[in-house]
Design a protein around this motif. Structure first.
Motif, PDB file in Angstrom:
ATOM      1  N   HIS A   1      -5.153  -0.521   2.902  1.00 41.71           N
ATOM      2  CA  HIS A   1      -4.586  -2.176   2.806  1.00 41.71           C
ATOM      3  C   HIS A   1      -5.854  -2.847   2.397  1.00 41.71           C
ATOM      4  O   HIS A   1      -5.926  -4.069   2.050  1.00 41.71           O
ATOM      5  CB  HIS A   1      -4.028  -2.308   4.437  1.00 41.71           C
ATOM      6  CG  HIS A   1      -2.579  -1.795   5.028  1.00 41.71           C
ATOM      7  ND1 HIS A   1      -1.789  -2.628   5.248  1.00 41.71           N
ATOM      8  CD2 HIS A   1      -2.255   0.037   4.468  1.00 41.71           C
ATOM      9  CE1 HIS A   1      -0.562  -1.681   5.711  1.00 41.71           C
ATOM     10  NE2 HIS A   1      -0.817  -0.700   4.861  1.00 41.71           N
TER      11      HIS A   1
ATOM     12  N   ALA B   1       0.730  -1.223   0.413  1.00 39.17           N
ATOM     13  CA  ALA B   1       0.496   0.182  -0.121  1.00 39.17           C
ATOM     14  C   ALA B   1       0.996   1.486   0.437  1.00 39.17           C
ATOM     15  O   ALA B   1       1.047   2.669  -1.032  1.00 39.17           O
ATOM     16  CB  ALA B   1      -0.432  -0.104   1.533  1.00 39.17           C
ATOM     17  N   HIS B   2       1.625   1.484   0.879  1.00 40.30           N
ATOM     18  CA  HIS B   2       2.591   2.406   1.200  1.00 40.30           C
ATOM     19  C   HIS B   2       4.021   2.133   1.294  1.00 40.30           C
ATOM     20  O   HIS B   2       4.343   1.297   1.698  1.00 40.30           O
ATOM     21  CB  HIS B   2       2.174   3.512   2.304  1.00 40.30           C
ATOM     22  CG  HIS B   2       0.679   3.130   2.794  1.00 40.30           C
ATOM     23  ND1 HIS B   2      -0.235   2.423   3.722  1.00 40.30           N
ATOM     24  CD2 HIS B   2       0.199   3.997   2.296  1.00 40.30           C
ATOM     25  CE1 HIS B   2      -0.961   2.894   3.321  1.00 40.30           C
ATOM     26  NE2 HIS B   2      -1.033   3.900   2.591  1.00 40.30           N
TER      27      HIS B   2
ATOM     28  N   TYR C   1      -4.202  -4.663   9.903  1.00 43.21           N
ATOM     29  CA  TYR C   1      -4.994  -3.796  10.735  1.00 43.21           C
ATOM     30  C   TYR C   1      -5.797  -2.609  10.347  1.00 43.21           C
ATOM     31  O   TYR C   1      -6.420  -1.889  11.591  1.00 43.21           O
ATOM     32  CB  TYR C   1      -3.665  -2.880  11.312  1.00 43.21           C
ATOM     33  CG  TYR C   1      -2.998  -1.573  11.064  1.00 43.21           C
ATOM     34  CD1 TYR C   1      -1.746  -1.902   9.713  1.00 43.21           C
ATOM     35  CD2 TYR C   1      -3.331  -0.483  10.876  1.00 43.21           C
ATOM     36  CE1 TYR C   1      -1.719  -0.937   8.828  1.00 43.21           C
ATOM     37  CE2 TYR C   1      -2.479   0.727  10.161  1.00 43.21           C
ATOM     38  CZ  TYR C   1      -2.016   0.282   9.423  1.00 43.21           C
ATOM     39  OH  TYR C   1      -1.515   1.714   8.561  1.00 43.21           O
TER      40      TYR C   1
ATOM     41  N   ASP D   1       5.296  -0.233   4.312  1.00 38.84           N
ATOM     42  CA  ASP D   1       5.355  -1.776   4.557  1.00 38.84           C
ATOM     43  C   ASP D   1       6.134  -2.415   3.721  1.00 38.84           C
ATOM     44  O   ASP D   1       5.691  -3.917   4.441  1.00 38.84           O
ATOM     45  CB  ASP D   1       3.039  -1.709   3.967  1.00 38.84           C
ATOM     46  CG  ASP D   1       3.000  -0.608   4.403  1.00 38.84           C
ATOM     47  OD1 ASP D   1       2.357  -0.898   5.547  1.00 38.84           O
ATOM     48  OD2 ASP D   1       1.562   0.066   3.620  1.00 38.84           O
TER      49      ASP D   1
HETATM   50 ZN   LIG Z   1       0.543   1.051   4.527  1.00 37.95          ZN
END
Ligand SMILES: [Zn+2]
Length: 260
Positions: free
Chosen positions: A131, A9-10, A126, A13
Protein backbone atom coordinates in the motif's frame (compact mmCIF):
# COMPACT_ATOMS: atom_id res chain seq x y z
CA UNK A 1 -17.39 12.70 -18.96
CA UNK A 2 -13.90 12.44 -17.44
CA UNK A 3 -12.36 9.02 -16.88
CA UNK A 4 -11.33 7.90 -13.42
CA UNK A 5 -8.55 5.38 -12.84
CA UNK A 6 -8.12 3.81 -9.40
CA UNK A 7 -4.83 2.18 -8.46
CA UNK A 8 -5.07 -0.50 -5.79
CA UNK A 9 -2.63 -2.87 -4.15
CA UNK A 10 -4.65 -6.11 -3.91
CA UNK A 11 -8.02 -7.43 -5.04
CA UNK A 12 -10.61 -6.36 -2.39
CA UNK A 13 -8.89 -3.02 -1.59
CA UNK A 14 -11.00 -1.43 -4.34
CA UNK A 15 -14.15 -2.07 -2.32
CA UNK A 16 -13.04 -1.26 1.19
CA UNK A 17 -11.31 2.03 0.40
CA UNK A 18 -13.06 3.35 -2.71
CA UNK A 19 -16.01 1.10 -3.61
CA UNK A 20 -18.67 3.74 -3.00
CA UNK A 21 -16.74 6.43 -4.86
CA UNK A 22 -16.25 4.13 -7.86
CA UNK A 23 -19.94 3.15 -7.86
CA UNK A 24 -20.97 6.81 -7.62
CA UNK A 25 -18.64 7.87 -10.45
CA UNK A 26 -19.94 5.05 -12.66
CA UNK A 27 -23.56 5.94 -11.82
CA UNK A 28 -22.80 9.55 -12.86
CA UNK A 29 -21.64 8.31 -16.25
CA UNK A 30 -17.87 8.39 -15.82
CA UNK A 31 -15.70 5.67 -17.27
CA UNK A 32 -14.14 3.89 -14.29
CA UNK A 33 -10.99 1.76 -14.57
CA UNK A 34 -9.39 -0.26 -11.77
CA UNK A 35 -5.69 -1.06 -11.93
CA UNK A 36 -4.42 -3.54 -9.38
CA UNK A 37 -0.68 -3.73 -8.72
CA UNK A 38 -0.73 -7.35 -7.52
CA UNK A 39 -3.07 -10.25 -8.18
CA UNK A 40 -3.13 -11.05 -4.46
CA UNK A 41 -0.95 -14.13 -4.94
CA UNK A 42 2.23 -14.69 -2.96
CA UNK A 43 3.32 -17.58 -5.16
CA UNK A 44 3.44 -18.41 -8.83
CA UNK A 45 0.33 -17.62 -10.88
CA UNK A 46 -1.58 -20.70 -12.11
CA UNK A 47 -0.73 -21.45 -15.72
CA UNK A 48 -3.27 -20.67 -18.41
CA UNK A 49 -5.87 -19.16 -16.11
CA UNK A 50 -6.42 -16.08 -14.08
CA UNK A 51 -5.75 -16.34 -10.32
CA UNK A 52 -8.97 -16.69 -8.28
CA UNK A 53 -8.60 -13.30 -6.63
CA UNK A 54 -8.38 -11.60 -10.03
CA UNK A 55 -11.60 -13.31 -11.07
CA UNK A 56 -13.20 -12.10 -7.84
CA UNK A 57 -11.92 -8.61 -8.53
CA UNK A 58 -13.58 -8.66 -11.96
CA UNK A 59 -16.87 -9.77 -10.40
CA UNK A 60 -16.63 -7.06 -7.74
CA UNK A 61 -15.73 -4.43 -10.35
CA UNK A 62 -18.78 -5.41 -12.38
CA UNK A 63 -21.04 -4.85 -9.37
CA UNK A 64 -19.51 -1.39 -8.88
CA UNK A 65 -19.93 -0.41 -12.54
CA UNK A 66 -16.20 -0.51 -13.34
CA UNK A 67 -15.59 -0.93 -17.08
CA UNK A 68 -12.04 -2.21 -17.16
CA UNK A 69 -9.75 -4.09 -14.77
CA UNK A 70 -6.00 -4.42 -15.29
CA UNK A 71 -3.17 -6.07 -13.38
CA UNK A 72 0.21 -4.28 -13.40
CA UNK A 73 1.86 -7.68 -13.26
CA UNK A 74 3.37 -7.86 -9.76
CA UNK A 75 3.09 -10.46 -7.01
CA UNK A 76 1.75 -9.74 -3.51
CA UNK A 77 4.54 -8.83 -1.09
CA UNK A 78 2.79 -10.15 2.01
CA UNK A 79 2.89 -8.80 5.56
CA UNK A 80 5.20 -9.49 8.45
CA UNK A 81 8.86 -8.62 8.91
CA UNK A 82 10.19 -10.74 6.04
CA UNK A 83 9.96 -9.89 2.38
CA UNK A 84 10.05 -13.30 0.72
CA UNK A 85 12.02 -13.97 -2.47
CA UNK A 86 10.14 -13.31 -5.69
CA UNK A 87 8.07 -16.13 -7.17
CA UNK A 88 9.67 -17.50 -10.37
CA UNK A 89 7.30 -15.70 -12.73
CA UNK A 90 7.35 -12.07 -11.50
CA UNK A 91 8.59 -9.46 -9.02
CA UNK A 92 6.97 -8.68 -5.70
CA UNK A 93 5.43 -5.21 -5.87
CA UNK A 94 7.37 -3.93 -2.84
CA UNK A 95 10.60 -4.86 -4.60
CA UNK A 96 9.68 -3.35 -7.98
CA UNK A 97 11.41 -0.16 -9.09
CA UNK A 98 8.93 2.67 -8.49
CA UNK A 99 9.84 4.18 -11.85
CA UNK A 100 9.06 0.95 -13.74
CA UNK A 101 5.73 0.44 -12.02
CA UNK A 102 4.87 4.13 -12.51
CA UNK A 103 5.61 3.84 -16.23
CA UNK A 104 3.26 0.87 -16.54
CA UNK A 105 0.52 2.86 -14.80
CA UNK A 106 1.28 6.06 -16.74
CA UNK A 107 0.73 4.12 -19.99
CA UNK A 108 -2.76 3.24 -18.78
CA UNK A 109 -3.45 6.82 -17.67
CA UNK A 110 -2.45 8.14 -21.10
CA UNK A 111 -4.33 5.44 -22.99
CA UNK A 112 -7.48 6.16 -20.97
CA UNK A 113 -7.03 9.94 -21.05
CA UNK A 114 -7.61 9.83 -17.28
CA UNK A 115 -8.59 13.09 -15.63
CA UNK A 116 -8.43 11.67 -12.12
CA UNK A 117 -6.27 9.05 -10.44
CA UNK A 118 -7.17 7.52 -7.09
CA UNK A 119 -4.23 6.21 -5.09
CA UNK A 120 -3.27 5.86 -1.38
CA UNK A 121 -2.13 8.34 1.24
CA UNK A 122 1.52 8.70 2.27
CA UNK A 123 1.25 6.08 5.02
CA UNK A 124 -0.30 3.53 2.69
CA UNK A 125 -3.30 3.55 5.04
CA UNK A 126 -2.51 0.87 7.61
CA UNK A 127 1.07 0.60 6.41
CA UNK A 128 1.16 -2.62 4.32
CA UNK A 129 4.31 -2.41 2.19
CA UNK A 130 2.30 -2.83 -1.03
CA UNK A 131 0.00 0.00 0.00
CA UNK A 132 2.93 2.32 0.72
CA UNK A 133 4.27 1.41 -2.71
CA UNK A 134 0.93 2.31 -4.31
CA UNK A 135 1.33 5.80 -2.85
CA UNK A 136 4.76 6.31 -4.47
CA UNK A 137 3.80 4.72 -7.77
CA UNK A 138 0.59 6.75 -7.95
CA UNK A 139 2.39 10.05 -7.36
CA UNK A 140 5.03 9.33 -9.98
CA UNK A 141 2.61 7.96 -12.58
CA UNK A 142 0.37 11.04 -12.32
CA UNK A 143 3.46 13.17 -12.86
CA UNK A 144 4.64 11.13 -15.87
CA UNK A 145 1.23 11.10 -17.53
CA UNK A 146 0.31 14.68 -16.55
CA UNK A 147 -2.90 13.47 -14.92
CA UNK A 148 -4.64 16.64 -13.71
CA UNK A 149 -5.99 15.34 -10.40
CA UNK A 150 -4.78 12.86 -7.83
CA UNK A 151 -6.87 11.88 -4.83
CA UNK A 152 -5.26 9.64 -2.23
CA UNK A 153 -7.61 7.34 -0.33
CA UNK A 154 -7.39 7.28 3.43
CA UNK A 155 -9.47 7.30 6.61
CA UNK A 156 -9.22 9.98 9.32
CA UNK A 157 -7.38 8.50 12.32
CA UNK A 158 -10.03 9.93 14.61
CA UNK A 159 -12.69 8.02 12.67
CA UNK A 160 -10.80 4.71 12.91
CA UNK A 161 -11.08 4.90 16.70
CA UNK A 162 -14.81 5.56 16.45
CA UNK A 163 -15.33 2.80 13.87
CA UNK A 164 -13.41 0.34 16.03
CA UNK A 165 -15.64 1.11 19.02
CA UNK A 166 -18.69 0.70 16.82
CA UNK A 167 -17.34 -2.57 15.38
CA UNK A 168 -16.77 -3.87 18.89
CA UNK A 169 -20.27 -2.91 19.92
CA UNK A 170 -21.46 -4.94 16.92
CA UNK A 171 -19.24 -7.81 18.13
CA UNK A 172 -17.09 -7.70 14.98
CA UNK A 173 -13.80 -9.49 15.50
CA UNK A 174 -11.47 -6.47 15.27
CA UNK A 175 -8.21 -5.76 16.98
CA UNK A 176 -6.52 -2.44 16.92
CA UNK A 177 -3.40 -0.92 18.30
CA UNK A 178 -4.02 2.65 19.47
CA UNK A 179 -0.29 3.40 19.50
CA UNK A 180 0.20 2.25 15.89
CA UNK A 181 -2.77 4.31 14.80
CA UNK A 182 -0.71 7.48 15.32
CA UNK A 183 1.63 6.38 12.52
CA UNK A 184 -0.98 5.19 10.04
CA UNK A 185 -3.80 6.70 7.96
CA UNK A 186 -4.19 10.49 7.94
CA UNK A 187 -5.09 13.26 10.38
CA UNK A 188 -8.54 14.72 9.82
CA UNK A 189 -6.99 18.13 9.16
CA UNK A 190 -5.19 16.79 6.07
CA UNK A 191 -8.29 15.29 4.46
CA UNK A 192 -9.69 17.29 1.58
CA UNK A 193 -12.66 15.13 0.51
CA UNK A 194 -15.20 13.23 2.60
CA UNK A 195 -17.54 11.41 0.25
CA UNK A 196 -20.92 10.24 1.52
CA UNK A 197 -21.45 6.90 -0.24
CA UNK A 198 -24.31 5.55 1.87
CA UNK A 199 -26.48 5.46 -1.27
CA UNK A 200 -24.02 2.94 -2.68
CA UNK A 201 -23.64 0.90 0.51
CA UNK A 202 -25.68 -2.01 -0.84
CA UNK A 203 -23.59 -2.12 -4.00
CA UNK A 204 -20.41 -1.87 -1.98
CA UNK A 205 -21.48 -4.74 0.24
CA UNK A 206 -22.44 -6.87 -2.79
CA UNK A 207 -19.04 -6.14 -4.34
CA UNK A 208 -17.29 -7.17 -1.13
CA UNK A 209 -19.21 -10.46 -1.15
CA UNK A 210 -17.64 -11.25 -4.55
CA UNK A 211 -14.27 -11.62 -2.82
CA UNK A 212 -15.20 -15.10 -1.70
CA UNK A 213 -11.72 -16.43 -1.06
CA UNK A 214 -11.12 -13.56 1.40
CA UNK A 215 -14.53 -13.82 3.00
CA UNK A 216 -14.22 -17.57 3.48
CA UNK A 217 -10.58 -17.64 4.49
CA UNK A 218 -10.15 -19.33 7.85
CA UNK A 219 -6.78 -17.84 8.78
CA UNK A 220 -5.72 -14.21 9.17
CA UNK A 221 -7.31 -11.43 11.18
CA UNK A 222 -9.22 -9.77 8.39
CA UNK A 223 -11.22 -12.74 7.18
CA UNK A 224 -13.71 -13.04 10.07
CA UNK A 225 -14.35 -9.29 9.89
CA UNK A 226 -14.96 -9.60 6.13
CA UNK A 227 -17.37 -12.45 6.77
CA UNK A 228 -19.34 -10.42 9.28
CA UNK A 229 -19.32 -7.34 7.04
CA UNK A 230 -20.89 -9.12 4.08
CA UNK A 231 -23.67 -10.45 6.33
CA UNK A 232 -24.48 -7.20 8.11
CA UNK A 233 -27.89 -5.63 7.50
CA UNK A 234 -27.35 -2.97 4.81
CA UNK A 235 -28.04 0.06 7.08
CA UNK A 236 -25.37 -1.12 9.54
CA UNK A 237 -22.95 -1.74 6.70
CA UNK A 238 -23.66 1.81 5.53
CA UNK A 239 -22.94 3.11 9.02
CA UNK A 240 -19.53 1.42 9.03
CA UNK A 241 -18.48 1.83 5.41
CA UNK A 242 -20.75 4.57 4.05
CA UNK A 243 -18.10 7.24 3.89
CA UNK A 244 -14.83 7.44 1.98
CA UNK A 245 -12.01 9.94 2.40
CA UNK A 246 -9.29 11.37 0.20
CA UNK A 247 -6.34 13.70 0.42
CA UNK A 248 -5.93 15.71 -2.75
CA UNK A 249 -2.31 15.87 -3.88
CA UNK A 250 -0.65 18.06 -6.45
CA UNK A 251 -1.79 21.31 -8.01
CA UNK A 252 -5.50 20.54 -7.64
CA UNK A 253 -5.28 20.55 -3.84
CA UNK A 254 -7.84 22.98 -2.42
CA UNK A 255 -6.98 25.14 0.59
CA UNK A 256 -10.09 24.38 2.58
CA UNK A 257 -11.77 21.08 3.22
CA UNK A 258 -14.58 20.31 0.80
CA UNK A 259 -17.27 17.67 0.69
CA UNK A 260 -19.47 16.42 -2.04
ZN1 LIG B 1 -4.32 -4.53 0.27
Amino acid sequence: MPTLVALHAHPDDEVLLTGGTLAQAAAQGHRVVVVVATDGLMGEAPEGQEPPRMRELRASAKVLGVERVLHLGYADSGRGPLLYPDPPDRTRFARAATEDAARRLADVLREEGAELLLSYDANGGYGHRDHVKVHHVGRRAAELAGTPRLLEATVPRETIGRLMRLARALRLPVRYDAEALGRFWSARADITHAVDVRRYARQKQAALAMHRSEVEKSDGRLAPAMRVLVRLPAPLFGLLLGREWFVEAGPGRPRARTSR
